[in-house]
Design a protein around this motif. Structure first.
Motif, mmCIF file in Angstrom:
data_model
loop_
_atom_site.group_PDB
_atom_site.id
_atom_site.type_symbol
_atom_site.label_atom_id
_atom_site.label_comp_id
_atom_site.label_asym_id
_atom_site.label_seq_id
_atom_site.Cartn_x
_atom_site.Cartn_y
_atom_site.Cartn_z
ATOM 1 N N ALA A 413 0.841 -1.196 0.000
ATOM 2 C CA ALA A 413 0.000 0.000 0.000
ATOM 3 C C ALA A 413 0.879 1.249 0.000
ATOM 4 O O ALA A 413 1.743 1.414 0.851
ATOM 5 N N GLN A 414 0.664 2.108 -0.958
ATOM 6 C CA GLN A 414 1.410 3.356 -1.068
ATOM 7 C C GLN A 414 0.430 4.501 -1.290
ATOM 8 O O GLN A 414 -0.644 4.288 -1.848
ATOM 9 N N PRO A 415 0.719 5.728 -0.824
ATOM 10 C CA PRO A 415 1.969 6.134 -0.174
ATOM 11 C C PRO A 415 2.087 5.582 1.239
ATOM 12 O O PRO A 415 1.081 5.285 1.882
ATOM 13 N N HIS A 416 3.303 5.445 1.717
ATOM 14 C CA HIS A 416 3.559 4.801 3.003
ATOM 15 C C HIS A 416 4.617 5.578 3.771
ATOM 16 O O HIS A 416 5.571 6.093 3.186
ATOM 17 N N PHE A 417 4.438 5.625 5.091
ATOM 18 C CA PHE A 417 5.374 6.373 5.930
ATOM 19 C C PHE A 417 6.765 5.759 5.958
ATOM 20 O O PHE A 417 7.731 6.425 6.330
ATOM 21 N N ALA A 418 6.907 4.480 5.570
ATOM 22 C CA ALA A 418 8.157 3.751 5.796
ATOM 23 C C ALA A 418 9.232 4.033 4.764
ATOM 24 O O ALA A 418 10.287 3.404 4.794
ATOM 25 N N ASN A 419 9.025 4.975 3.849
ATOM 26 C CA ASN A 419 10.026 5.248 2.822
ATOM 27 C C ASN A 419 11.042 6.309 3.229
ATOM 28 O O ASN A 419 11.921 6.650 2.452
ATOM 29 N N ASP A 420 10.908 6.830 4.454
ATOM 30 C CA ASP A 420 11.789 7.902 4.904
ATOM 31 C C ASP A 420 11.933 7.787 6.417
ATOM 32 O O ASP A 420 10.929 7.652 7.127
ATOM 33 N N LEU A 421 13.160 7.840 6.927
ATOM 34 C CA LEU A 421 13.377 7.650 8.361
ATOM 35 C C LEU A 421 12.701 8.744 9.178
ATOM 36 O O LEU A 421 12.171 8.480 10.269
ATOM 37 N N ALA A 422 12.690 9.971 8.682
ATOM 38 C CA ALA A 422 12.022 11.044 9.413
ATOM 39 C C ALA A 422 10.515 10.812 9.467
ATOM 40 O O ALA A 422 9.866 11.079 10.494
ATOM 41 N N ASP A 423 9.951 10.306 8.377
ATOM 42 C CA ASP A 423 8.515 10.003 8.364
ATOM 43 C C ASP A 423 8.197 8.856 9.328
ATOM 44 O O ASP A 423 7.158 8.870 10.010
ATOM 45 N N ILE A 424 9.065 7.859 9.366
ATOM 46 C CA ILE A 424 8.852 6.745 10.293
ATOM 47 C C ILE A 424 8.846 7.254 11.731
ATOM 48 O O ILE A 424 7.986 6.880 12.544
ATOM 49 N N ALA A 425 9.790 8.116 12.066
ATOM 50 C CA ALA A 425 9.845 8.661 13.424
ATOM 51 C C ALA A 425 8.588 9.465 13.736
ATOM 52 O O ALA A 425 8.027 9.361 14.835
ATOM 53 N N CYS A 426 8.117 10.248 12.781
ATOM 54 C CA CYS A 426 6.880 11.007 12.960
ATOM 55 C C CYS A 426 5.706 10.069 13.225
ATOM 56 O O CYS A 426 4.891 10.304 14.132
ATOM 57 N N TYR A 427 5.622 9.007 12.450
ATOM 58 C CA TYR A 427 4.525 8.046 12.584
ATOM 59 C C TYR A 427 4.586 7.339 13.942
ATOM 60 O O TYR A 427 3.555 7.165 14.612
ATOM 61 N N LEU A 428 5.778 6.946 14.343
ATOM 62 C CA LEU A 428 5.942 6.297 15.642
ATOM 63 C C LEU A 428 5.516 7.217 16.783
ATOM 64 O O LEU A 428 4.805 6.798 17.711
ATOM 65 N N ARG A 429 5.934 8.455 16.721
ATOM 66 C CA ARG A 429 5.568 9.396 17.776
ATOM 67 C C ARG A 429 4.057 9.596 17.840
ATOM 68 O O ARG A 429 3.443 9.583 18.905
ATOM 69 N N GLY A 430 3.447 9.768 16.669
ATOM 70 C CA GLY A 430 2.006 10.009 16.631
ATOM 71 C C GLY A 430 1.193 8.820 17.104
ATOM 72 O O GLY A 430 0.246 8.972 17.888
ATOM 73 N N SER A 431 1.546 7.626 16.643
ATOM 74 C CA SER A 431 0.788 6.435 17.040
ATOM 75 C C SER A 431 0.968 6.147 18.528
ATOM 76 O O SER A 431 0.011 5.757 19.220
ATOM 77 N N THR A 432 2.173 6.365 19.042
ATOM 78 C CA THR A 432 2.418 6.139 20.469
ATOM 79 C C THR A 432 1.593 7.104 21.322
ATOM 80 O O THR A 432 0.966 6.711 22.313
ATOM 81 N N ARG A 433 1.586 8.367 20.908
ATOM 82 C CA ARG A 433 0.821 9.368 21.657
ATOM 83 C C ARG A 433 -0.670 9.019 21.667
ATOM 84 O O ARG A 433 -1.325 9.082 22.715
ATOM 85 N N ALA A 434 -1.187 8.625 20.511
ATOM 86 C CA ALA A 434 -2.611 8.312 20.426
ATOM 87 C C ALA A 434 -2.972 7.075 21.241
ATOM 88 O O ALA A 434 -3.926 7.086 22.032
ATOM 89 N N MET A 435 -2.205 6.004 21.075
ATOM 90 C CA MET A 435 -2.545 4.771 21.774
ATOM 91 C C MET A 435 -2.379 4.905 23.279
ATOM 92 O O MET A 435 -3.153 4.331 24.063
ATOM 93 N N ASP A 436 -1.394 5.674 23.728
ATOM 94 C CA ASP A 436 -1.229 5.888 25.169
ATOM 95 C C ASP A 436 -2.473 6.555 25.760
ATOM 96 O O ASP A 436 -2.929 6.190 26.853
ATOM 97 N N LEU A 437 -3.023 7.524 25.039
ATOM 98 C CA LEU A 437 -4.205 8.213 25.543
ATOM 99 C C LEU A 437 -5.446 7.340 25.441
ATOM 100 O O LEU A 437 -6.274 7.298 26.368
ATOM 101 N N TRP A 438 -5.607 6.625 24.335
ATOM 102 C CA TRP A 438 -6.783 5.762 24.192
ATOM 103 C C TRP A 438 -6.762 4.618 25.210
ATOM 104 O O TRP A 438 -7.813 4.156 25.648
ATOM 105 N N ARG A 439 -5.572 4.186 25.586
ATOM 106 C CA ARG A 439 -5.494 3.134 26.608
ATOM 107 C C ARG A 439 -5.926 3.679 27.975
ATOM 108 O O ARG A 439 -6.566 2.976 28.756
ATOM 109 N N VAL A 440 -5.619 4.931 28.255
ATOM 110 C CA VAL A 440 -6.078 5.560 29.494
ATOM 111 C C VAL A 440 -7.599 5.699 29.488
ATOM 112 O O VAL A 440 -8.271 5.479 30.507
#
Length: 525
Positions: A413-440
Motif C-alpha cells: 500500500a502506497q503512499p507509506h510512511f516507511a520510505n523515509d526515516l524522518a517520516d517513520i519517526a513522525c509516525y511512531l511518535r504520533g501512534s504512540t501518543r494516540a494509543m497511550d491516551l486511548w489506553r487511558v
C-alpha cells in the motif's frame, strides 16, 4: 473470415467496429470506445461479443453494476460461454458480491477447464479471502495451462509461502525470474522467505538487473530491497544501508507521504474521541480480538499465538473496520473523524453490528477471531463506543528496531510512511501518543503487549495475553509455530519457527542509524 471465432456470425463491418472500440479503450478514449460498442450492440442485438466488450468498458470506467447487467444480457444469449462467466465474476467482485463472483469463476472453470484466466481469477480471490489451500489448487491449474503466465507464477509463490511451503514457493519465484529476470514481485517473494537467504549468484543477478534502464520503477524498488536484505545477511551493513536508501528514495518520489496531514489526523482523532456516548450493548463485539500497532512490531507473532487457541480463528489483516467507517463518512458527507462527535449511541451500535456482519464468516468454525490490520490503531479511539466488548491488543517493539525493520520492508500500500526515516519517526511518535491516551480512556479494552518481553519470558507473557483476551490457557499457544494456518504477511516464515530472543538487527548498523536515534528522541528511552 474474421480470424476470431468469438466474432463468428458478425458482419465484417461490425467486427471492425468492435475492434475499433477496443482500440479506443486501449488508447485512453473510453467515451469513443463506448459509443462504438453500443453501436455494435444495437446492430447485432443477438450476439454476445459486442456486449462483452461493452462490459469491459463499463468496468474500466468503474461502473461495475452496469457491467454485471451487460454481461447477464450476454449470458442470456450464450449461457455456456466460459469467458463471459469469468468476466461476470470480475464484475461481481468489483461490486463486492464476493460469493457470487467465486461461483461465476468456478462455473467458468467447469465450462472450459483448459482456459487459464478463470483459474487465475479464482485463485487470486480465494487467496485474498484467506482460503490458501484452495487458492493453491486453482493457481496450480492456471500455471499448468499457461506456464508462462507471470502473475500466476508469482501469486502461486505467495500462496505457497502463506501455507508454509517455502521450498515450493521459491521454485515458483525462480520460474518467474526465468521468464522475467527483473520481476520485482518474484525477488520480493524470495527475499521475504527469510529462513532461506539469497546467495552470491543472486547478488550478481540483482546488481546486473539494477544496472538496466528499461525496468519499471516498482521492480527497481523491490529489487533494491531484496539486495539490501541480501547484503545485511552477508554482514555488509554499509552496502545494505545504501541499497535500502536508494529503494526508499525512489518509492518516496513516486508516492510522497505527508507528515503534516498525518499529525493533523492524530490531533483530530484524539479530540473527536475525547467524549463518546455510552454503548447500548457493552458486550457488543466480544468475539473480536483486534491486534494493532506498527508493521514489523510483532503483531503477526501475537496473532499466531492467539490463532493456536482452539476458540480463535486467525483472520489476518481485514479491511472491514476501515470500510465500515469510510462508508459512514460517505453517507454523512464528512471525512473521518470529523463526524465522530455527532454520532449517537445508536449510530455506533449500527456500525458495530455492520462490522460483525461483514466478518461473520471468520466465526464459522470458532467463536472468536483476530483482526490484525495494523492501521486499525487509528480507529481504536472509537471502539469503546462501536465495539465495546472487543479486546484491542497493541503490540510494541523497540522503536529503533521497529523503525529500521519498517524501512527495510517494501509495503504494497502506497503512499507509506516507511520510505523515509524522518517520516517513520513522525509516525511512531504520533501512534504512540494516540494509543497511550486511548489506553487511558479505555483501560479494560486496550491492552499493551511488548514483543521483547514475549521473547524473554514466553509462557508468562502468553498467559497474560490470553488473560487479557478472556481466553483460558491452552498449551497449544506455547508452540504456536506448529499451528497450520495461512499467514498472509511478510512474517510468514518467522512465525513458523520456535520463539527465540536476540532478534535485534539495528545495532549492527552502528553510526549509520545515529540520525534515526535523534529523530525518535524520548521514544528510545
Amino acid at each position: 473470415m474474421t480470424g476470431d471465432p468469438r466474432m463468428a456470425g458478425l458482419a465484417p463491418a461490425l467486427v471492425a467496429t468492435v475492434h475499433a472500440g477496443a482500440r479506443a479503450l486501449r488508447d485512453g478514449d473510453p467515451g469513443r470506445a463506448e459509443a462504438l460498442l453500443r453501436q455494435a450492440c444495437g446492430q447485432a442485438p443477438g450476439h454476445p461479443e459486442p456486449l462483452r466488450y461493452l462490459a469491459i468498458v463499463q468496468l474500466h470506467t468503474r461502473r461495475a453494476a452496469e457491467a454485471v447487467a451487460t454481461l447477464q444480457r450476454a449470458l442470456a444469449l450464450a449461457g455456456d460461454d466460459a469467458l463471459l462467466q469469468s468476466d461476470l465474476g470480475t464484475a461481481l467482485s468489483a461490486c463486492g458480491r464476493r460469493d457470487e463472483a467465486l461461483a461465476s469463476w468456478r462455473r467458468a472453470c467447469a465450462l472450459d477447464p483448459t482456459q487459464p484466466t478463470p483459474w487465475f481469477n479464482l485463485g487470486r480471490n480465494l487467496q485474498q479471502d484467506g482460503d490458501t489451500e484452495a487458492a493453491i489448487d486453482a493457481l496450480e491449474a492456471a500455471v499448468s495451462r499457461a506456464p508462462h503466465l507471470l502473475p500466476a507464477l508469482v501469486l502461486l509463490g505467495d500462496a505457497l509461502v502463506h501455507a508454509g511451503r517455502f521450498d515450493a514457493a521459491a521454485a515458483r519465484y525462480r520460474a518467474a525470474l526465468g521468464l522475467h529476470p527483473a520481476c520485482g514481485d518474484a525477488w520480493r517473494g524470495l527475499s521475504n522467505i527469510k529462513t532461506v537467504p539469497l546467495g552470491a549468484a543472486d547478488a550478481l543477478a540483482l546488481r546486473a538487473q539494477l544496472q538496466r534502464r528499461d525496468i519499471a520503477p516498482n521492480d527497481r524498488v523491490a529489487m533494491g530491497h531484496a539486495l539490501g536484505k541480501l547484503e545485511e545477511d552477508r554482514g555488509d551493513f554499509a552496502a545494505a544501508y545504501g541499497a535500502f536508501r536508494e529503494a526508499n528514495a525512489l518509492q518516496k518520489r513516486l508516492t510522497p507521504w505527508r507528515a503534516d496531514a498525518f499529525e493533523r489526523f492524530v490531533d483530530e482523532a484524539l479530540a473527536a474521541t475525547a467524549t463518546l456516548p455510552a454503548p447500548l450493548d457493552p458486550t457488543l463485539g466480544r468475539e473480536t480480538l483486534f491486534i494493532v500497532g506498527l508493521p514489523r512490531s510483532g503483531s503477526t507473532l501475537f496473532e499466531q499465538i492467539l490463532a493456536a487457541h482452539p476458540d480463535v480463528e486467525g483472520a489476518g489483516e481485514l479491511p472491514d473496520l476501515g470500510i465500515v467507517l469510510q462508508q459512514e463518512s460517505l453517507r454523512r458527507g464528512q471525512p473521518y473523524p470529523q463526524w465522530v462527535p455527532q454520532a449517537t449511541a445508536g449510530d455506533w451500535d449500527r456500525l458495530g453490528r455492520d462490522y460483525l456482519a461483514r466478518t461473520a464468516r471468520w466465526r464459522a468454525r470458532r467463536p472468536r477471531f483476530t483482526d490484525k490490520q495494523p492501521d486499525n490503531w487509528k480507529h481504536a479511539g472509537v471502539l469503546r463506543a462501536m465495539l465495546p466488548g472487543a479486546t484491542v491488543v497493541e503490540t510494541r517493539r523497540d522503536p529503533v528496531e521497529t523503525a529500521w525493520s519498517c524501512y527495510k520492508q517494501q509495503f504494497y500500500a502506497q503512499p507509506h510512511f516507511a520510505n523515509d526515516l524522518a517520516d517513520i519517526a513522525c509516525y511512531l511518535r504520533g501512534s504512540t501518543r494516540a494509543m497511550d491516551l486511548w489506553r487511558v480512556r479505555a483501560p479494560g479494552q486496550v491492552r499493551l503487549h511488548r514483543y521483547e518481553a514475549l521473547l524473554d519470558n514466553p509462557e508468562t507473557r502468553i498467559r497474560a495475553l490470553l488473560d487479557d483476551c478472556g481466553l483460558a490457557f491452552d498449551p497449544a499457544c506455547l508452540v504456536s509455530h506448529r499451528t497450520q494456518r495461512s499467514v498472509r504477511t511478510a512474517s510468514a516464515a518467522q512465525v513458523r519457527e520456535p520463539l527465540r530472543a536476540g532478534t535485534a538487527r539495528a545495532l549492527a548498523y552502528g553510526a549509520l542509524l545515529e540520525p534515526l536515534l535523534g529523530m525518535l528522541g524520548p521514544l528510545t528511552g
